[in-house]
Design an enzyme around this catalytic site. Structure first.
Site, PDB file in Angstrom:
ATOM      1  N   SER A 172     -32.977   0.631 -10.379  1.00 57.77           N
ATOM      2  CA  SER A 172     -34.422   0.551 -10.665  1.00 57.77           C
ATOM      3  C   SER A 172     -35.250   1.564  -9.874  1.00 57.77           C
ATOM      4  O   SER A 172     -36.138   2.224 -10.433  1.00 57.77           O
ATOM      5  CB  SER A 172     -34.931  -0.868 -10.399  1.00 57.77           C
TER       6      SER A 172
ATOM      7  N   VAL B 249     -27.758  -3.416 -14.637  1.00 56.56           N
ATOM      8  CA  VAL B 249     -29.028  -3.033 -15.261  1.00 56.56           C
ATOM      9  C   VAL B 249     -30.108  -3.083 -14.180  1.00 56.56           C
ATOM     10  O   VAL B 249     -29.973  -3.848 -13.224  1.00 56.56           O
ATOM     11  CB  VAL B 249     -29.392  -3.967 -16.433  1.00 56.56           C
TER      12      VAL B 249
ATOM     13  N   CYS C  12     -33.743 -10.135 -15.520  1.00 55.94           N
ATOM     14  CA  CYS C  12     -33.392  -9.353 -14.320  1.00 55.94           C
ATOM     15  C   CYS C  12     -34.657  -8.759 -13.671  1.00 55.94           C
ATOM     16  O   CYS C  12     -35.389  -8.006 -14.308  1.00 55.94           O
ATOM     17  CB  CYS C  12     -32.431  -8.230 -14.712  1.00 55.94           C
TER      18      CYS C  12
ATOM     19  N   LYS D 177     -20.089  -7.966 -20.711  1.00 62.01           N
ATOM     20  CA  LYS D 177     -20.790  -6.685 -20.886  1.00 62.01           C
ATOM     21  C   LYS D 177     -20.201  -5.865 -22.033  1.00 62.01           C
ATOM     22  O   LYS D 177     -18.971  -5.759 -22.136  1.00 62.01           O
ATOM     23  CB  LYS D 177     -20.667  -5.865 -19.599  1.00 62.01           C
TER      24      LYS D 177
HETATM   25  N1  LIG Z   1     -30.008  -2.071  -6.887  1.00 61.39           N
HETATM   26  C1  LIG Z   1     -29.946  -2.305  -8.297  1.00 61.39           C
HETATM   27  C2  LIG Z   1     -29.610  -3.763  -8.548  1.00 61.39           C
HETATM   28  C3  LIG Z   1     -29.437  -4.069 -10.025  1.00 61.39           C
HETATM   29  C4  LIG Z   1     -28.765  -5.419 -10.254  1.00 61.39           C
HETATM   30  O1  LIG Z   1     -28.157  -6.003  -9.355  1.00 61.39           O
HETATM   31  N2  LIG Z   1     -28.873  -5.914 -11.478  1.00 61.39           N
HETATM   32  C5  LIG Z   1     -28.166  -7.133 -11.825  1.00 61.39           C
HETATM   33  C6  LIG Z   1     -28.950  -8.007 -12.794  1.00 61.39           C
HETATM   34  S1  LIG Z   1     -30.450  -8.642 -12.118  1.00 61.39           S
HETATM   35  C7  LIG Z   1     -26.884  -6.761 -12.562  1.00 61.39           C
HETATM   36  O2  LIG Z   1     -26.848  -5.814 -13.313  1.00 61.39           O
HETATM   37  N3  LIG Z   1     -25.830  -7.564 -12.362  1.00 61.39           N
HETATM   38  C8  LIG Z   1     -24.582  -7.384 -13.051  1.00 61.39           C
HETATM   39  C9  LIG Z   1     -23.465  -7.025 -12.147  1.00 61.39           C
HETATM   40  O3  LIG Z   1     -23.685  -6.890 -10.924  1.00 61.39           O
HETATM   41  O4  LIG Z   1     -22.351  -6.851 -12.644  1.00 61.39           O
HETATM   42  C10 LIG Z   1     -31.266  -1.906  -8.938  1.00 61.39           C
HETATM   43  O5  LIG Z   1     -32.291  -1.880  -8.225  1.00 61.39           O
HETATM   44  O6  LIG Z   1     -31.286  -1.570 -10.129  1.00 61.39           O
END
Ligand SMILES: N[C@@H](CCC(=O)N[C@@H](CS)C(=O)NCC(=O)O)C(=O)O
Length: 254
Positions: A81, A67, A27, A54
């Site tokens: 993040s 995450v 990620c 998850k």
């Molecule tokens: N805006 C969030 C985006 C985080 C994100 O989209 N992470 C993805 C993995 S790269 C995730 O957790 N996807 C699982 C889901 O959406 O259920 C950040 O900057 O942390």
């Protein structure tokens, strides 16, 4: 800490008393926070999770189950993040990663914002390639051009200055992944050295930054993961965990 991605039914490992980051190895958003923790030399543990199955406890730390999420105190989480990274930079000011000048801070944020189109184009090219349009490729290159121009204007080794800062660690995980696209036959996404000479030099400098070097993955590794995810079966646990830097995929047994 285990590199295996924990999934539904797996127990939450015991809290070790340090900050703990919930992440997924491939990620880019989680990588942003890992790089900041590394750069600031903050002791932390990490737990990788399977995003398709998850574990129930991730929702304690991240309401949408995304995450990265940071367990800043036992049982308490901060998600996203950027939110995590601003928190870390303010809470642990010993190695500051943001400029002090409010205008430069705003310029850093605007630069990150201007790259979101390139990031979306990357996701489409990597994971939903039939929906890729020429305008997305154009948006991708516009983003890279803006980035290169900013490097030229700033005239510093990194966007932040002589050392990388939050702006560099926020952008880097995507630059790392963009390089996988030509390996997947997407030549139109190549970061051609003749056009992007300054950007190419920057990419090489970033690869050698210790915080990056200890976590970065080779383009071939990203390509292999992308292929597995595009086929609907993300191979979260594909890494050879004995490799440390610029990790490549685990070799198939003969
Ligand atoms: N805006 C969030 C985006 C985080 C994100 O989209 N992470 C993805 C993995 S790269 C995730 O957790 N996807 C699982 C889901 O959406 O259920 C950040 O900057 O942390």
């Amino acid at each position: 800490m285990s590199e295996k991605h924990l999934q539904t039914g797996d127990e939450l490992p015991a809290f070790g008393g340090k900050l703990r980051l919930f992440a997924m190895r491939f990620c880019p958003y989680a990588e942003r926070s890992i790089l900041v923790l590394n750069a600031k030399k903050i002791p932390y543990d990490h737990v990788f999770i399977n995003l398709d199955q998850k574990p129930e406890w991730i929702f304690t730390f991240s309401p949408k189950g995304t995450v990265p999420a940071l367990e800043y105190e036992q049982g308490k989480g901060i998600f996203d993040s950027n939110i995590i990274n601003y928190y870390l930079d303010e809470k642990y000011p010993e190695v500051p990663l943001q400029p002090t000048d409010p205008l430069r801070k705003a310029q850093d944020k605007m630069l990150v914002e201007q790259l979101t189109g390139a990031q979306s184009a990357y996701y489409t090219a990597a994971f939903s390639s039939p929906s890729l349009t020429p305008s997305m490729v154009e948006t991708y290159h516009k983003g890279l051009e803006v980035l290169q121009k900013e490097l030229e204007v700033r005239k510093t080794k990194f966007l932040h200055g002589d050392e990388p800062g939050l702006v560099d660690y926020t952008i880097w995980p995507f630059l790392e992944r963009f390089q996988a696209l030509p390996l997947l036959g997407k030549q139109e996404f190549a970061i051609d050295k003749s056009k992007y000479d300054v950007l190419t030099k920057y990419i090489e400098e970033m690869k050698n930054v210790p915080a990056v070097k200890s976590y970065c993955l080779a383009p071939e590794t990203h390509a292999k993961y992308i292929e597995s995810r595009a086929k609907g079966n993300p191979d979260y646990n594909m890494l050879d965990t004995s490799a440390v830097c610029c990790m490549r995929p685990r070799k198939k047994k003969e």
